[in-house]
Design a protein around this motif. Structure first.
Motif, PDB file in Angstrom:
ATOM      1  N   SER A 146       0.798  -1.223   0.000  1.00 40.50           N
ATOM      2  CA  SER A 146       0.000   0.000   0.000  1.00 40.50           C
ATOM      3  C   SER A 146       0.831   1.274   0.000  1.00 40.50           C
ATOM      4  N   GLU A 182      -3.189   6.539  -3.558  1.00 38.86           N
ATOM      5  CA  GLU A 182      -4.582   6.627  -3.153  1.00 38.86           C
ATOM      6  C   GLU A 182      -4.823   5.577  -2.084  1.00 38.86           C
ATOM      7  N   THR A 183      -5.891   5.742  -1.365  1.00 44.44           N
ATOM      8  CA  THR A 183      -6.236   4.798  -0.308  1.00 44.44           C
ATOM      9  C   THR A 183      -7.267   3.794  -0.807  1.00 44.44           C
ATOM     10  N   TYR A 184      -7.423   2.741  -0.044  1.00 41.97           N
ATOM     11  CA  TYR A 184      -8.448   1.753  -0.349  1.00 41.97           C
ATOM     12  C   TYR A 184      -9.819   2.422  -0.379  1.00 41.97           C
ATOM     13  N   GLU A 185     -10.087   3.275   0.593  1.00 39.30           N
ATOM     14  CA  GLU A 185     -11.397   3.932   0.689  1.00 39.30           C
ATOM     15  C   GLU A 185     -11.678   4.797  -0.542  1.00 39.30           C
ATOM     16  N   GLN A 186     -10.671   5.514  -1.015  1.00 37.62           N
ATOM     17  CA  GLN A 186     -10.855   6.338  -2.216  1.00 37.62           C
ATOM     18  C   GLN A 186     -11.182   5.471  -3.427  1.00 37.62           C
ATOM     19  N   ALA A 187     -10.418   4.398  -3.612  1.00 35.69           N
ATOM     20  CA  ALA A 187     -10.627   3.525  -4.774  1.00 35.69           C
ATOM     21  C   ALA A 187     -11.956   2.785  -4.682  1.00 35.69           C
ATOM     22  N   ALA A 220     -14.647   3.719  -3.366  1.00 38.02           N
ATOM     23  CA  ALA A 220     -15.780   4.629  -3.555  1.00 38.02           C
ATOM     24  C   ALA A 220     -16.019   4.991  -5.020  1.00 38.02           C
ATOM     25  N   ARG A 221     -15.089   4.646  -5.894  1.00 39.22           N
ATOM     26  CA  ARG A 221     -15.247   5.003  -7.307  1.00 39.22           C
ATOM     27  C   ARG A 221     -16.357   4.162  -7.941  1.00 39.22           C
TER      28      ARG A 221
END
Length: 184
Positions: free
Chosen positions: A30, A35-40, A42-43
């Motif tokens: 990571s 980018e973070t897991y949360e950002q990805a 949410a796409r």
């Protein structure tokens, strides 16, 4: 571990999303992503579909995956062309020669140490050198200064430190180190 290296296809968008999210959840990997897991996560699906279409059809971008004989994706790497005079991936990064930039590189834990990482890098480099226009003069990547494991692997794969170090986006106290291979 037997696998094939191939370019992604449009219909692979769900698997592109899956491997990206897996990479962002991997504690060892990571640090390599901006980018973070949360950002990805949410796409929307349309984002992943567009990403797949670009990687499958655009002549200046190529995403490769390593697919096991049972269909599992073991790793991925993306290369994209950067033209002279353009802005690079990080702030302060100015492009002075035609080059490809390797990003989104990930190998699943069970495939690490198998040579698969070198196979993916080789595929991206061979594609880069095969381009007639623009004629690629170098292949480069950035590695986080705290990611010594990845840095050592890149050096074993033939990359050399270029002397460029740029701030990590969002954290001016940390650096991304550029490594490159020049056209031989």
């Amino acid at each position: 571990m037997s696998s094939i290296i191939r370019r992604v296809r449009n219909e692979d968008w769900g698997r592109i999303k899956e491997i990206r999210l897996d990479a962002l959840r991997d504690a060892a990997a990571s640090i390599a992503f901006l980018e973070t897991y949360e950002q990805a996560a949410a796409r929307p699906d349309e984002f992943w579909q567009a990403r797949a279409a670009t990687a499958a059809e655009d002549i200046s971008v190529r995403q490769f995956i390593a697919e096991a004989t049972d269909g599992r994706w073991l790793g991925t790497i993306t290369a994209f062309v950067e033209q002279p005079g353009g802005q690079g991936a990080l702030e302060g990064d100015i492009i002075d020669v035609a080059q490809t930039h390797l990003i989104s590189f990930y190998v699943r834990p069970e495939a690490r140490g198998s040579g698969l990482a070198h196979d993916l890098i080789r595929a991206a480099r061979e594609w880069s050198w095969s381009l007639a226009e623009p004629r690629i003069e170098r292949v480069r990547l950035f590695v986080h200064e705290d990611n010594s494991r990845a840095e050592a692997m890149y050096v074993r794969a033939g990359f050399r430190h270029s002397g460029v170090a740029l701030p990590v986006p969002g954290d001016d106290t940390r650096r991304e180190i550029e490594l490159a291979v020049l056209r031989g």
